[in-house]
Write an enzyme that holds these catalytic residues in place. Structure first.
Site, PDB file in Angstrom:
ATOM      1  N   ASP A 327     -26.087  -5.938  -6.338  1.00 26.01           N
ATOM      2  CA  ASP A 327     -26.143  -6.477  -4.977  1.00 26.01           C
ATOM      3  C   ASP A 327     -25.217  -7.687  -4.911  1.00 26.01           C
ATOM      4  OD1 ASP A 327     -26.793  -7.214  -2.434  1.00 26.01           O
ATOM      5  OD2 ASP A 327     -28.947  -6.984  -2.700  1.00 26.01           O
ATOM      6  N   ASN A 335     -20.878 -13.308   5.218  1.00 26.47           N
ATOM      7  CA  ASN A 335     -20.510 -12.714   6.513  1.00 26.47           C
ATOM      8  C   ASN A 335     -20.534 -13.751   7.624  1.00 26.47           C
ATOM      9  OD1 ASN A 335     -19.643 -10.085   6.544  1.00 26.47           O
ATOM     10  ND2 ASN A 335     -21.680  -9.175   6.632  1.00 26.47           N
ATOM     11  N   ASP A 344     -16.172  -6.858   5.296  1.00 28.31           N
ATOM     12  CA  ASP A 344     -15.769  -5.498   4.920  1.00 28.31           C
ATOM     13  C   ASP A 344     -14.765  -5.524   3.774  1.00 28.31           C
ATOM     14  OD1 ASP A 344     -17.424  -4.508   6.859  1.00 28.31           O
ATOM     15  OD2 ASP A 344     -15.828  -4.108   8.316  1.00 28.31           O
ATOM     16  N   GLU A 371     -24.849  -4.186   1.299  1.00 25.09           N
ATOM     17  CA  GLU A 371     -24.055  -4.781   0.223  1.00 25.09           C
ATOM     18  C   GLU A 371     -24.548  -4.349  -1.148  1.00 25.09           C
ATOM     19  OE1 GLU A 371     -27.299  -7.800   1.203  1.00 25.09           O
ATOM     20  OE2 GLU A 371     -26.119  -6.265   2.227  1.00 25.09           O
TER      21      GLU A 371
END
Length: 485
Positions: A327, A335, A344, A371
């Site tokens: 992860d 983000n 992205d 993620e």
């Protein structure tokens, strides 16, 4: 809106070049044949049999494939073209049989081989007329049949009726037809000056309409133009050969085979093209169903399917299977700080790091969701899986994410490793649960690290396997007959 369906494709340059070369060969061969056309030769029953069989098979295949195009598109053009080739498939065997006098065994048939000329005229006038009709219903707005089977029954029923009438009138001598072939096999003036030019005119008209209306804009029309050119050259050569079974007459039969085979080639090209297109589309659909579009890795569905398959294999072979779950650390904060576009790019960067370190074709890297990623490692011990996870962790941590303006960012990831030798299919879920628990343990340990299942899990697993083994041994010792068996 496209004028034609996907069944009709425009030829490539190489196909146009081949068609041009074949057209030149047909014209040159026909011109050379006219120089020696009137030299006499001998009748050949074997040639007639092979010729009749070839024409019938080629024409019936063309008719079937063109009818299939009509069923798929509803375009009356394809229905009329199918009728044209079916017309030849019906009349050609009768014409060849009259030439070889093989119908004399039937007492009701009164036609002679001289009447084969009339059957040839019906064949070579009907075919270009039907081709011309097919092209005339084409245009900027091709005519479509709303009820395809009703149109098919009406059109093809009428064709069979006309063909049946022509054959019956010829074979049973319903009408007194003038003789077009002399006893010495020479052509009469009526054939050379009236009916022959009529055949040439209809073939030339059909060729002109195919070129003007079709504009060679798809494979079928392009090869149909070659077919009509060969049919026109056949009519010219056979009429000016002067007699039946001359060199020119035999050469005209070869041109007839060329005319019959041209559209078959076009339809085969179309079918091959469609087959390749279907294969490409199926591959695209498979990729869409099994691949994550953003990362380029396998998706959750593909991971679940592969995991179940590998568990089954490991059960048969009694080998271990490992799973790494990872992860991206603090991805939500990443983000929020840098935007979803950069987020992205971060996910793509992590996926790239995974792909660079997956060296065996049996291993599978997948995006598990958001993620979170997973790596499936068949036939891999826990120690080796942990080493790979540590190597990937370092790769992610020390490989910067390059942005515009030479800006570099970095991220870390937490890893959980699990391994087992499965005994049942449900162990696939257990492997996922254990790897996920190890991942959460890595997050609890400060992130950017690799964690394995706790030792209590291994002890419990080992005790369970030992208990199963002991019970199996006890049952075998208690039942010697079964052991012997």
């Amino acid at each position: 809106m496209q004028k034609y369906s996907h069944l009709s494709t425009r030829p490539r340059k190489i196909q146009y070049a081949i068609l041009a070369l074949l057209a030149v060969l047909v014209l040159a061969g026909s011109g050379w044949t006219l120089l020696v056309a009137q030299e006499p030769s001998m009748p050949s029953a074997g040639f007639l049999g092979a010729y009749g069989t070839a024409v019938f098979l080629l024409e019936i295949i063309s008719a079937i494939l063109l009818f299939a195009h009509y069923r798929q598109t509803g375009l009356l053009t394809f229905a009329a073209l199918s009728m044209a080739y079916l017309w030849v498939a019906i009349l050609a065997p009768v014409q060849v049989s009259l030439l070889s006098d093989s119908l004399n065994l039937f007492s009701l048939i009164t036609a002679s081989n001289g009447d084969a000329a009339w059957m040839w005229i019906a064949w070579h006038i009907g075919f270009p007329i039907l081709v011309t009709a097919a092209m005339l219903v084409d245009g900027s707005h091709p005519i479509r049949a709303r009820h395809t089977w009703r149109w098919a029954i009406g059109l093809f029923g009428g064709l069979f009726a006309v063909a049946g009438f022509v054959m019956a009138a010829t074979l049973l001598s319903w009408f007194e037809l003038p003789s077009l072939i002399s006893q010495g096999r020479d052509f009469s003036d009526q054939l050379s000056l009236i009916y022959g030019p009529a055949v040439m005119f209809t073939c030339a008209l059909a060729l002109t309409v195919v070129v003007v209306k079709g504009k060679l804009e798809n494979s079928i029309y392009s090869w149909l133009a070659l077919a009509m050119l060969a049919a026109l050259c056949e009519a010219v050569v056979v009429i000016y050969s002067g007699a039946r079974f001359s060199y020119g007459w035999y050469a005209a039969r070869v041109l007839s085979v060329v005319s019959s085979s041209a559209v078959v080639i076009a339809l085969l090209i179309e079918n091959i093209h469609l087959q390749h297109k279907v294969v490409r589309q199926n591959m695209t659909l498979k990729r869409m169903a099994t691949m994550d579009e953003l990362s380029g890795l396998a998706n959750r569905r593909e991971l679940d399917q592969r995991l179940r398959a590998e568990v089954k294999r490991a059960m048969r072979e009694r080998t271990s299977i490992s799973l790494i779950m990872l992860d991206v650390d603090h991805f939500k904060k990443f983000n929020d700080n840098h935007g979803h576009v950069t987020g992205d790019l971060c996910l793509k960067h992590v996926a790239s790091c995974l792909q660079r370190n997956i060296l065996r074709h049996t291993d599978l890297a997948a995006r598990y969701g958001g993620e979170e990623f997973a790596i499936l490692l068949p036939n891999t011990e826990e120690e080796d899986a942990a080493d790979l996870a540590e190597h990937i962790r370092k790769t992610i941590a020390f490989s910067p994410i390059l942005l515009e303006g030479d800006t570099m960012l970095s991220v870390t990831a937490s890893f959980g490793v699990a391994c087992l030798i499965p005994n049942r299919l449900e162990d696939a879920s257990e492997l996922l649960t254990t790897a996920d628990a190890a991942l959460y343990a890595a997050k609890g340990a400060g992130r950017n690290c690799v964690q394995r299942p706790p030792q209590s899990w291994h002890a419990g697993r080992d005790n369970l396997e030992q208990t199963i083994s002991s019970n199996t041994h006890y049952l075998r010792e208690s039942h010697p007959a079964e052991k012997k068996a």
